[in-house]
Design a protein around this motif. Structure first.
Motif, short mmCIF file in Angstrom:
data_model
loop_
_atom_site.label_atom_id
_atom_site.label_comp_id
_atom_site.label_asym_id
_atom_site.label_seq_id
_atom_site.Cartn_x
_atom_site.Cartn_y
_atom_site.Cartn_z
N SER A 35 0.73 -1.19 0.10
CA SER A 35 -0.08 -0.01 -0.24
C SER A 35 1.02 1.23 -0.01
CB SER A 35 -0.99 0.06 1.40
OG SER A 35 -1.71 -1.03 1.26
N TYR A 36 0.36 2.29 -0.70
CA TYR A 36 0.97 3.59 -0.89
C TYR A 36 0.15 4.69 -0.39
CZ TYR A 36 4.86 0.96 -3.04
OH TYR A 36 5.67 -0.13 -3.19
N TYR A 37 0.57 5.67 0.18
CA TYR A 37 -0.10 6.56 0.78
C TYR A 37 0.20 8.10 0.26
CZ TYR A 37 -1.66 3.03 3.74
OH TYR A 37 -1.97 1.78 4.54
N ARG A 38 -0.85 9.01 0.41
CA ARG A 38 -0.54 10.35 -0.12
C ARG A 38 0.55 10.94 0.34
NH1 ARG A 38 -2.61 14.24 -2.90
NH2 ARG A 38 -1.83 16.16 -2.23
N GLU A 39 1.38 11.51 -0.55
CA GLU A 39 2.81 12.01 -0.30
C GLU A 39 3.90 11.37 0.01
OE1 GLU A 39 2.24 15.31 2.76
OE2 GLU A 39 0.55 16.30 1.46
N ASP A 40 3.53 10.07 -0.31
CA ASP A 40 4.73 8.82 -0.28
C ASP A 40 5.64 9.16 -1.58
OD1 ASP A 40 3.99 7.61 2.02
OD2 ASP A 40 3.03 5.70 1.07
N LYS A 41 6.97 9.13 -1.39
CA LYS A 41 7.89 9.26 -2.52
C LYS A 41 8.04 7.89 -3.35
CE LYS A 41 10.38 12.88 0.08
NZ LYS A 41 9.72 12.80 1.23
N ILE A 42 8.25 8.21 -4.50
CA ILE A 42 8.33 6.89 -5.34
C ILE A 42 9.34 7.05 -6.57
CG2 ILE A 42 5.94 5.99 -5.18
CD1 ILE A 42 5.33 7.29 -7.93
N GLN A 43 10.30 6.00 -6.71
CA GLN A 43 11.03 6.08 -7.75
C GLN A 43 10.30 5.61 -9.02
OE1 GLN A 43 14.25 7.35 -7.43
NE2 GLN A 43 13.47 7.90 -5.35
N VAL A 44 10.61 6.06 -10.37
CA VAL A 44 10.03 5.57 -11.46
C VAL A 44 10.82 4.96 -12.53
CG1 VAL A 44 8.38 6.32 -13.42
CG2 VAL A 44 8.11 7.01 -11.17
N TYR A 45 10.85 3.76 -12.72
CA TYR A 45 11.89 3.05 -13.65
C TYR A 45 11.67 3.03 -15.09
CZ TYR A 45 13.80 2.38 -8.85
OH TYR A 45 14.11 2.49 -7.64
N ALA B 103 8.77 -0.24 -8.57
CA ALA B 103 9.61 -1.29 -8.04
C ALA B 103 9.66 -2.53 -8.94
CB ALA B 103 9.25 -1.79 -6.49
N PRO B 104 10.30 -3.69 -8.57
CA PRO B 104 10.08 -4.93 -9.50
C PRO B 104 8.68 -5.22 -9.33
CG PRO B 104 12.28 -5.19 -8.52
CD PRO B 104 11.56 -3.78 -7.82
N ASP B 105 7.92 -5.61 -10.23
CA ASP B 105 6.70 -6.23 -10.71
C ASP B 105 5.74 -5.31 -9.71
OD1 ASP B 105 7.49 -8.11 -12.20
OD2 ASP B 105 8.38 -9.25 -10.38
N GLU B 106 5.87 -3.79 -9.54
CA GLU B 106 4.96 -2.98 -8.98
C GLU B 106 4.90 -1.77 -9.52
OE1 GLU B 106 4.76 -2.10 -4.58
OE2 GLU B 106 6.60 -3.14 -4.24
N TRP B 107 3.42 -1.60 -10.15
CA TRP B 107 2.98 -0.51 -10.86
C TRP B 107 1.82 0.27 -10.33
CZ3 TRP B 107 5.07 0.06 -15.85
CH2 TRP B 107 5.79 -0.90 -16.21
N VAL B 108 1.81 1.63 -10.49
CA VAL B 108 0.75 2.42 -10.05
C VAL B 108 0.29 3.25 -11.33
CG1 VAL B 108 1.23 2.44 -7.58
CG2 VAL B 108 2.30 4.31 -9.07
N ASN B 109 -0.66 3.79 -11.16
CA ASN B 109 -1.36 4.56 -12.49
C ASN B 109 -1.22 5.89 -12.20
OD1 ASN B 109 -4.14 5.22 -11.66
ND2 ASN B 109 -4.32 3.19 -11.54
N SER B 110 -1.52 6.89 -13.35
CA SER B 110 -1.33 8.19 -13.22
C SER B 110 -2.78 8.98 -12.56
CB SER B 110 -1.41 8.86 -14.81
OG SER B 110 -2.27 8.27 -15.59
#
Length: 244
Positions: free
Chosen positions: A55-65, A79-86
């Motif tokens: 789970s990811y929450y508002r204002e969590d920082k993410i790397q985009v590969y 992350a490996p095998d992890e995706w979130v949408n726009s």
């Protein structure tokens, strides 16, 4: 929160944000961003893919590969095998070369699609954060501009409706930088969420972000506003002076 009188009042957590962006001392190796709405990551770039349980929450920082377009949205591999949408994330896409029309070594980029703001100098990313730009129909006008005046404090007032039903009066808005008629980059102490269009055309920032950028920027620095989605009108005749 300190008032103009010098007195202090307690700020409500529901009405005041501590969010701040990131300062950089070298260019990051990849794109990055922030979550803007709670989400679980997916194992593939699709709504039909299984969720990972992370789970990811508002204002969590993410790397985009990696970025791909699928099912009408962009998907970001975080992350490996992890995706979130726009719908759930905003991304800083590194553009270390200034666009045509910018002839100086310093510029501020406003990505109207991603709702991110970046400051560059000599091809080096200096700062990046979430912003709030103009909401339809009072879009932030795309183009290349320059900061023509900086004001420590500015009182902003006006309305757009004939009956003045949308009248606003914002006293002592800190760290205001005008760059396109009445459109400015400034603090929005009345907002708690960034990463979505919300303004009458100005670029709204959290107090900490607005102060950082105000201290860094000079009058005459370039401002580049653009929308890679193509949804923001580019005809300058469609735009008025703008407002907060």
């Amino acid at each position: 929160v300190q008032l103009v009188s010098g007195e202090w009042v307690r700020a409500s957590p529901a009405a005041y944000t501590r969010f701040q962006g990131l300062e950089f001392f070298e260019n990051p190796p990849n794109n990055f961003g922030w979550i803007v709405d709670f989400t679980e990551s997916s194992a593939a770039p699709s709504f039909s893919a299984a969720t990972t349980g992370n789970s990811y929450y508002r204002e969590d920082k993410i790397q985009v590969y990696e970025m791909v377009e699928a099912e009408g949205l962009f998907w970001y591999k975080i992350a490996p095998d992890e995706w979130v949408n726009s719908q759930k994330a905003r991304v800083v896409i590194l553009r270390t070369t200034p666009p045509e029309g910018i002839t100086a070594n310093r510029w501020i980029e406003l990505d109207l699609f991603q709702q991110t703001i970046m400051a560059y100098e000599d091809g080096q990313l200096q700062f990046a954060s979430l912003m709030a730009s103009g909401l339809e129909p009072t879009y932030t006008k795309p183009g290349i501009f320059s900061i023509y005046i900086k004001k420590d404090f500015e009182t902003m007032q006006g309305s757009f409706e004939d009956d003045r039903s949308d009248f606003f009066y914002l006293e002592d808005v800190p760290w205001t930088m005008y760059y396109d008629e009445a459109r400015a980059i400034h603090t929005a102490y009345w907002r708690t969420y960034f990463g979505y269009p919300q303004s009458h055309g100005c670029i709204n920032l959290s107090p900490g972000d607005a102060k950082w950028l105000y201290l860094w920027a000079n009058e005459g620095d370039y401002v580049w506003a653009h929308d890679t989605s193509g949804k923001t009108p580019t005809d300058p005749n469609l735009y008025g002076r703008g407002a907060p």
